[in-house]
Design a protein around this motif. Structure first.
Motif, PDB file in Angstrom:
ATOM      1  N   TYR A  57       0.813  -1.146   0.482  1.00 17.91           N
ATOM      2  CA  TYR A  57       0.005   0.097   0.053  1.00 17.91           C
ATOM      3  C   TYR A  57       1.103   1.250   0.121  1.00 17.91           C
ATOM      4  O   TYR A  57       0.733   2.224   0.684  1.00 17.91           O
ATOM      5  N   GLY A  58       1.996   1.227  -0.940  1.00 23.61           N
ATOM      6  CA  GLY A  58       2.777   2.414  -0.917  1.00 23.61           C
ATOM      7  C   GLY A  58       3.918   2.343  -0.005  1.00 23.61           C
ATOM      8  O   GLY A  58       4.431   3.614  -0.060  1.00 23.61           O
ATOM      9  N   TYR A  59       4.092   1.344   1.063  1.00 18.53           N
ATOM     10  CA  TYR A  59       4.976   1.694   2.008  1.00 18.53           C
ATOM     11  C   TYR A  59       6.040   0.775   1.521  1.00 18.53           C
ATOM     12  O   TYR A  59       6.033  -0.512   1.586  1.00 18.53           O
ATOM     13  N   PRO A  60       7.239   1.119   1.136  1.00 21.53           N
ATOM     14  CA  PRO A  60       8.436   0.092   0.612  1.00 21.53           C
ATOM     15  C   PRO A  60       8.916  -0.409   1.942  1.00 21.53           C
ATOM     16  O   PRO A  60       8.802  -0.491   3.120  1.00 21.53           O
ATOM     17  N   PHE A  61       9.314  -1.991   1.750  1.00 22.92           N
ATOM     18  CA  PHE A  61       9.531  -3.047   2.797  1.00 22.92           C
ATOM     19  C   PHE A  61      11.030  -2.257   3.330  1.00 22.92           C
ATOM     20  O   PHE A  61      11.962  -2.085   2.507  1.00 22.92           O
ATOM     21  N   ILE A  62      11.400  -2.413   4.480  1.00 21.71           N
ATOM     22  CA  ILE A  62      12.681  -2.000   4.924  1.00 21.71           C
ATOM     23  C   ILE A  62      13.385  -3.266   5.761  1.00 21.71           C
ATOM     24  O   ILE A  62      14.381  -3.623   5.310  1.00 21.71           O
ATOM     25  N   SER A  63      12.462  -3.689   6.733  1.00 23.73           N
ATOM     26  CA  SER A  63      13.253  -4.811   7.518  1.00 23.73           C
ATOM     27  C   SER A  63      12.316  -5.611   8.178  1.00 23.73           C
ATOM     28  O   SER A  63      11.328  -5.108   8.245  1.00 23.73           O
ATOM     29  N   ARG A  64      12.768  -6.911   8.708  1.00 23.46           N
ATOM     30  CA  ARG A  64      12.183  -7.732   9.448  1.00 23.46           C
ATOM     31  C   ARG A  64      13.079  -8.207  10.442  1.00 23.46           C
ATOM     32  O   ARG A  64      14.136  -8.857  10.175  1.00 23.46           O
ATOM     33  N   GLU A  65      12.439  -8.555  11.642  1.00 23.21           N
ATOM     34  CA  GLU A  65      13.090  -9.165  12.751  1.00 23.21           C
ATOM     35  C   GLU A  65      12.348 -10.035  13.800  1.00 23.21           C
ATOM     36  O   GLU A  65      11.227  -9.517  14.052  1.00 23.21           O
ATOM     37  N   ASP A  79      14.405   8.001   4.772  1.00 21.53           N
ATOM     38  CA  ASP A  79      14.379   9.304   5.076  1.00 21.53           C
ATOM     39  C   ASP A  79      13.228   9.550   6.426  1.00 21.53           C
ATOM     40  O   ASP A  79      13.483  10.679   6.717  1.00 21.53           O
ATOM     41  N   GLY A  80      12.671   8.568   6.644  1.00 24.13           N
ATOM     42  CA  GLY A  80      11.759   8.673   7.728  1.00 24.13           C
ATOM     43  C   GLY A  80      10.513   9.583   7.543  1.00 24.13           C
ATOM     44  O   GLY A  80       9.521   9.477   8.191  1.00 24.13           O
ATOM     45  N   SER A  81      10.309   9.553   6.109  1.00 27.66           N
ATOM     46  CA  SER A  81       8.885  10.503   5.631  1.00 27.66           C
ATOM     47  C   SER A  81       7.760   9.609   5.754  1.00 27.66           C
ATOM     48  O   SER A  81       6.578   9.992   5.780  1.00 27.66           O
ATOM     49  N   GLN A  82       7.943   8.027   5.575  1.00 28.92           N
ATOM     50  CA  GLN A  82       6.857   7.301   5.745  1.00 28.92           C
ATOM     51  C   GLN A  82       7.342   6.189   6.704  1.00 28.92           C
ATOM     52  O   GLN A  82       8.802   5.753   6.661  1.00 28.92           O
ATOM     53  N   ARG A  83       6.802   5.581   7.647  1.00 25.59           N
ATOM     54  CA  ARG A  83       7.065   4.648   8.521  1.00 25.59           C
ATOM     55  C   ARG A  83       5.865   3.909   8.969  1.00 25.59           C
ATOM     56  O   ARG A  83       4.915   4.494   9.488  1.00 25.59           O
ATOM     57  N   LEU A  84       5.801   2.565   8.961  1.00 24.28           N
ATOM     58  CA  LEU A  84       4.775   1.733   9.696  1.00 24.28           C
ATOM     59  C   LEU A  84       5.363   0.514   9.997  1.00 24.28           C
ATOM     60  O   LEU A  84       6.092  -0.192   9.444  1.00 24.28           O
TER      61      LEU A  84
END
Length: 219
Positions: A57-65, A79-84
């Motif tokens: 939904y427009g949020y790129p995947f960053i990481s999972r742990e 850059d922190g402009s989007q975060r979920l």
């Protein structure tokens, strides 16, 4: 009880609703040993229920742990402009270590039971706060009716509560919380404010992500 008092009561429960962290057991199973470097979720018991490790939904995947009893997946922009952030915690795991009767094991189990209870109570309180505000005409205390907590549910019928900060709160985060199958605590959070950060806007972000999670596969 007034909506304001309910909201205050809920805020008092906030810290307890955060998943308790457990130290990972010393033993490492074969699935963990074969996991790709940097991805602790490969082969983890919770992996099958996580949302996809790709853009949603427009949020790129960053990481999972993944830890002993929890899994966290992060989406957004560097850059922190989007975060979920999505976190799934299994409160039904046996305590780490070899002695289930040890004081440490008992404390772990008590903390997990408290997390389940607090999560269920928070969902109930948010629902009560919404109903009271609508009945008493006090929605303005939340910033307007569109900022009242919203209750949804999983496909299995487990209630999910979505709450958002008031419109003049520039630093607060919107959250989704729910107790799945009476055992798994699901939390989502985001500081983003799509379409003004109304509860319905965040519902349209959080709930579809929860529907991409294979929660029915959890025991």
């Amino acid at each position: 009880m007034s909506a304001l008092l309910l909201a205050a009561t809920l805020q008092g429960c906030g810290d307890d609703s955060k998943p308790a962290k457990a130290e990972a057991p010393v033993a490492v199973d074969s699935a963990s040993a074969s996991a790709p470097s940097g991805d602790s979720c490969s082969g983890h018991e919770l992996e099958k229920a996580l949302p996809p490790a790709k853009a949603v939904y427009g949020y790129p995947f960053i990481s999972r742990e993944c830890g002993y009893d929890d899994a966290t997946i992060v989406y957004g922009k560097a850059d922190g402009s989007q975060r979920l952030v999505v976190t799934l915690t299994d409160t039904g795991m046996p305590a780490p270590g070899s002695d289930p009767q040890s004081e440490t094991a008992k404390q772990y189990q008590a903390a997990q039971a408290k997390l389940r209870d607090t999560t269920a109570k928070n969902v109930s309180l948010l629902n009560q706060a919404r109903q009271a505000a609508l009945q008493n005409g006090t929605a303005a205390q939340f910033g307007g009716e569109q900022y009242l907590p919203v209750i949804d549910s999983t496909r299995m019928g487990d209630p999910l509560a979505i709450s958002v900060p008031a419109p003049d709160d520039k630093t607060g985060e919107a959250t989704l919380t729910g107790l799945i199958k009476g055992r798994y605590v699901l939390n989502m959070s985001s500081p983003d404010k799509p379409n003004g950060g109304t509860a319905q806007s965040l519902r349209e972000l959080f709930v579809p992500i929860s529907e991409q999670m294979a929660l029915t596969k959890l025991p």
